[in-house]
Design a protein around this motif. Sequence first.
Motif, PDB file in Angstrom:
ATOM      1  N   ALA A  75       0.815  -1.215   0.000  1.00 46.24           N
ATOM      2  CA  ALA A  75       0.000   0.000   0.000  1.00 46.24           C
ATOM      3  C   ALA A  75       0.848   1.265   0.000  1.00 46.24           C
ATOM      4  N   ASP A  76       2.039   1.185   0.565  1.00 43.87           N
ATOM      5  CA  ASP A  76       2.909   2.371   0.652  1.00 43.87           C
ATOM      6  C   ASP A  76       3.961   2.409  -0.466  1.00 43.87           C
ATOM      7  N   THR A  77       3.725   1.699  -1.562  1.00 45.25           N
ATOM      8  CA  THR A  77       4.688   1.665  -2.672  1.00 45.25           C
ATOM      9  C   THR A  77       4.880   3.067  -3.256  1.00 45.25           C
ATOM     10  N   VAL A  78       6.135   3.459  -3.438  1.00 47.04           N
ATOM     11  CA  VAL A  78       6.465   4.756  -4.051  1.00 47.04           C
ATOM     12  C   VAL A  78       6.799   4.499  -5.516  1.00 47.04           C
ATOM     13  N   TYR A  79       6.140   5.268  -6.414  1.00 51.20           N
ATOM     14  CA  TYR A  79       6.266   5.012  -7.848  1.00 51.20           C
ATOM     15  C   TYR A  79       7.216   5.980  -8.549  1.00 51.20           C
ATOM     16  N   TYR A  80       7.920   6.783  -7.791  1.00 46.54           N
ATOM     17  CA  TYR A  80       8.794   7.767  -8.431  1.00 46.54           C
ATOM     18  C   TYR A  80       9.984   8.083  -7.540  1.00 46.54           C
ATOM     19  N   ASN A  81      11.036   8.525  -8.172  1.00 49.86           N
ATOM     20  CA  ASN A  81      12.219   9.038  -7.471  1.00 49.86           C
ATOM     21  C   ASN A  81      12.588  10.374  -8.102  1.00 49.86           C
ATOM     22  N   LEU A  82      12.487  11.447  -7.361  1.00 55.35           N
ATOM     23  CA  LEU A  82      12.769  12.781  -7.867  1.00 55.35           C
ATOM     24  C   LEU A  82      14.085  13.340  -7.334  1.00 55.35           C
ATOM     25  N   VAL A  83      14.858  12.491  -6.648  1.00 50.90           N
ATOM     26  CA  VAL A  83      16.149  12.930  -6.114  1.00 50.90           C
ATOM     27  C   VAL A  83      17.247  12.524  -7.093  1.00 50.90           C
ATOM     28  N   PRO A  84      17.928  13.499  -7.705  1.00 54.50           N
ATOM     29  CA  PRO A  84      18.968  13.149  -8.691  1.00 54.50           C
ATOM     30  C   PRO A  84      20.178  12.498  -8.038  1.00 54.50           C
ATOM     31  N   PHE A  85      20.864  11.691  -8.827  1.00 55.99           N
ATOM     32  CA  PHE A  85      22.105  11.006  -8.437  1.00 55.99           C
ATOM     33  C   PHE A  85      21.904   9.999  -7.307  1.00 55.99           C
ATOM     34  N   THR A  86      20.683   9.530  -7.163  1.00 59.05           N
ATOM     35  CA  THR A  86      20.439   8.472  -6.184  1.00 59.05           C
ATOM     36  C   THR A  86      21.197   7.205  -6.570  1.00 59.05           C
ATOM     37  N   PHE A  87      21.466   7.051  -7.876  1.00 58.78           N
ATOM     38  CA  PHE A  87      22.169   5.843  -8.338  1.00 58.78           C
ATOM     39  C   PHE A  87      23.562   5.730  -7.735  1.00 58.78           C
ATOM     40  N   VAL A  88      24.176   6.874  -7.371  1.00 53.48           N
ATOM     41  CA  VAL A  88      25.512   6.827  -6.751  1.00 53.48           C
ATOM     42  C   VAL A  88      25.422   6.144  -5.391  1.00 53.48           C
ATOM     43  N   LYS A  89      24.408   6.546  -4.619  1.00 53.87           N
ATOM     44  CA  LYS A  89      24.217   5.917  -3.302  1.00 53.87           C
ATOM     45  C   LYS A  89      23.903   4.427  -3.443  1.00 53.87           C
ATOM     46  N   ASP A  90      23.094   4.106  -4.450  1.00 56.85           N
ATOM     47  CA  ASP A  90      22.739   2.699  -4.648  1.00 56.85           C
ATOM     48  C   ASP A  90      23.961   1.851  -4.970  1.00 56.85           C
ATOM     49  N   ILE A  91      24.850   2.380  -5.789  1.00 61.99           N
ATOM     50  CA  ILE A  91      26.056   1.634  -6.159  1.00 61.99           C
ATOM     51  C   ILE A  91      26.949   1.430  -4.948  1.00 61.99           C
ATOM     52  N   MET A  92      27.155   2.506  -4.189  1.00 61.52           N
ATOM     53  CA  MET A  92      28.041   2.414  -3.022  1.00 61.52           C
ATOM     54  C   MET A  92      27.448   1.519  -1.938  1.00 61.52           C
ATOM     55  N   LYS A  93      26.115   1.522  -1.842  1.00 66.20           N
ATOM     56  CA  LYS A  93      25.467   0.697  -0.824  1.00 66.20           C
ATOM     57  C   LYS A  93      25.533  -0.779  -1.189  1.00 66.20           C
ATOM     58  N   LEU A 179      16.312   9.902 -16.505  1.00 65.80           N
ATOM     59  CA  LEU A 179      16.339  11.044 -17.413  1.00 65.80           C
ATOM     60  C   LEU A 179      17.762  11.561 -17.595  1.00 65.80           C
ATOM     61  N   LEU A 180      18.504  11.672 -16.486  1.00 63.32           N
ATOM     62  CA  LEU A 180      19.879  12.172 -16.550  1.00 63.32           C
ATOM     63  C   LEU A 180      20.780  11.214 -17.331  1.00 63.32           C
ATOM     64  N   LEU A 181      20.663   9.931 -17.040  1.00 67.56           N
ATOM     65  CA  LEU A 181      21.551   8.951 -17.662  1.00 67.56           C
ATOM     66  C   LEU A 181      21.210   8.747 -19.139  1.00 67.56           C
ATOM     67  N   ASN A 182      19.929   8.666 -19.468  1.00 68.22           N
ATOM     68  CA  ASN A 182      19.523   8.516 -20.871  1.00 68.22           C
ATOM     69  C   ASN A 182      19.979   9.710 -21.691  1.00 68.22           C
ATOM     70  N   THR A 183      19.771  10.920 -21.162  1.00 67.35           N
ATOM     71  CA  THR A 183      20.160  12.127 -21.887  1.00 67.35           C
ATOM     72  C   THR A 183      21.675  12.186 -22.054  1.00 67.35           C
ATOM     73  N   SER A 184      22.402  11.820 -21.003  1.00 70.37           N
ATOM     74  CA  SER A 184      23.872  11.802 -21.089  1.00 70.37           C
ATOM     75  C   SER A 184      24.332  10.804 -22.144  1.00 70.37           C
ATOM     76  N   GLY A 185      23.674   9.653 -22.202  1.00 73.95           N
ATOM     77  CA  GLY A 185      24.028   8.651 -23.199  1.00 73.95           C
ATOM     78  C   GLY A 185      23.803   9.158 -24.617  1.00 73.95           C
ATOM     79  N   THR A 186      22.732   9.909 -24.825  1.00 79.16           N
ATOM     80  CA  THR A 186      22.458  10.467 -26.151  1.00 79.16           C
ATOM     81  C   THR A 186      23.557  11.418 -26.571  1.00 79.16           C
ATOM     82  N   VAL A 187      23.961  12.294 -25.654  1.00 81.19           N
ATOM     83  CA  VAL A 187      25.016  13.270 -25.974  1.00 81.19           C
ATOM     84  C   VAL A 187      26.344  12.562 -26.210  1.00 81.19           C
TER      85      VAL A 187
END
Length: 384
Positions: A75-93, A179-187
């Motif tokens: 019931a408390d599922t969160v469907y979005y992440n609006l904090v940029p660079f969260t992937f850095v924390k995920d990798i280090m964790k 959004l950040l990673l996809n856009t960076s990949g395009t550039v």
Amino acid sequence: MSPYVFPVQTAFFIFVLIAMFLLVPWLIYGYRKDGFFSWSRFGVSFSFIFYLLAAYCLVILPFPTTRNTCAQQAADTVYYNLVPFTFVKDIMKETPVVWSQPASYMGMIQGRAFLQVLFNVLLLMPLGVYIRYFWQKRSYWKQALLSGFGLSLFFEITQITGFYGYYDCPYRLFDVDDLLLNTSGTVLGFFAAPIALALFPSRASIQAKSEQIIEQNKVYPVAQLLALIIDSVVVVFLSNLMSIFNLSHTNAMISMLNTMIAMLVVFFFIPSLREGKTPGSALMRFRYIDQRTGDPSSTSLFKRLLALYVPWLFVTIAQIINEYALLNKNAMLEPYKIWLSVGIVGLHVLILLVLFVHVMLVLFSRGKRAFYCDDVSKTRASRK
């Protein structure tokens, strides 16, 4: 099976269906624009379609097994992440790295979080390569950035809306990091494109070859065949249009008369009034001229019409005879009906086989052979 295999297989199946419908329009476009078939332009353009389909399928597939996805989630599922660079924390964790120990880097690279980041960068990197090919100039990097962001945003909206509202709840996360990673990949793909594009002829070389073909006044057999197909479609359209006005009197003879008039208009009157251009040849940017004079000739155009009309007339009369025999209740004809039908079918097969072989011989002759209708009428295709 890898989670990426099924989406790519699905994209390929859809691509094959789309390619079947786009092939003839693409051939018309290519021969009209360049005057020849460019394998490189064909490969780049159709691979671009497949790439977009594959990227889209990788984002949306596999679908959930039920529309009520809310019941499968907390019931408390969160469907979005609006904090940029969260992937850095995920990798280090997930895979702690000791910077003084290079051996620990391998664990990080093999970790799920790092691979997810790599996937998001690579997903739209080809888009940057395609944009660089289509627009060429390095100054278009801003367009690449906006295109990458726009496509990535479209993907994320698809996910947050549960496939545009079809599912009750989103089944994938809307992530600003994507959004950040996809856009960076395009550039990145845009600036790395020259390495990949070195394997393909440049657009400038294709344009130079196109200008050379126009200068040499070449019209390849495929372009002539496409023009003939277009003209045939116009004939069928006009014939059906005329049949609308005499529905109460429609029969085999009326239909044959309508087709004869349509062929006369398309293959004789129109090119006579438009300097040798039929609807199909005008679309393909060439015209029919007399081989001897180099100018359009009513006599040669009429002979060309007859060369196309007579085989069709012969087959049509045979069909009418067969239909009449089948409808006739005369007992004397009964023993011969089956043989007549077999003969008509055999005639059709024979004519189609002869035409097929003839067309193949012309297409693979590299311009050394002409279609029979042009050979008999002493006409040839010309771009001038």
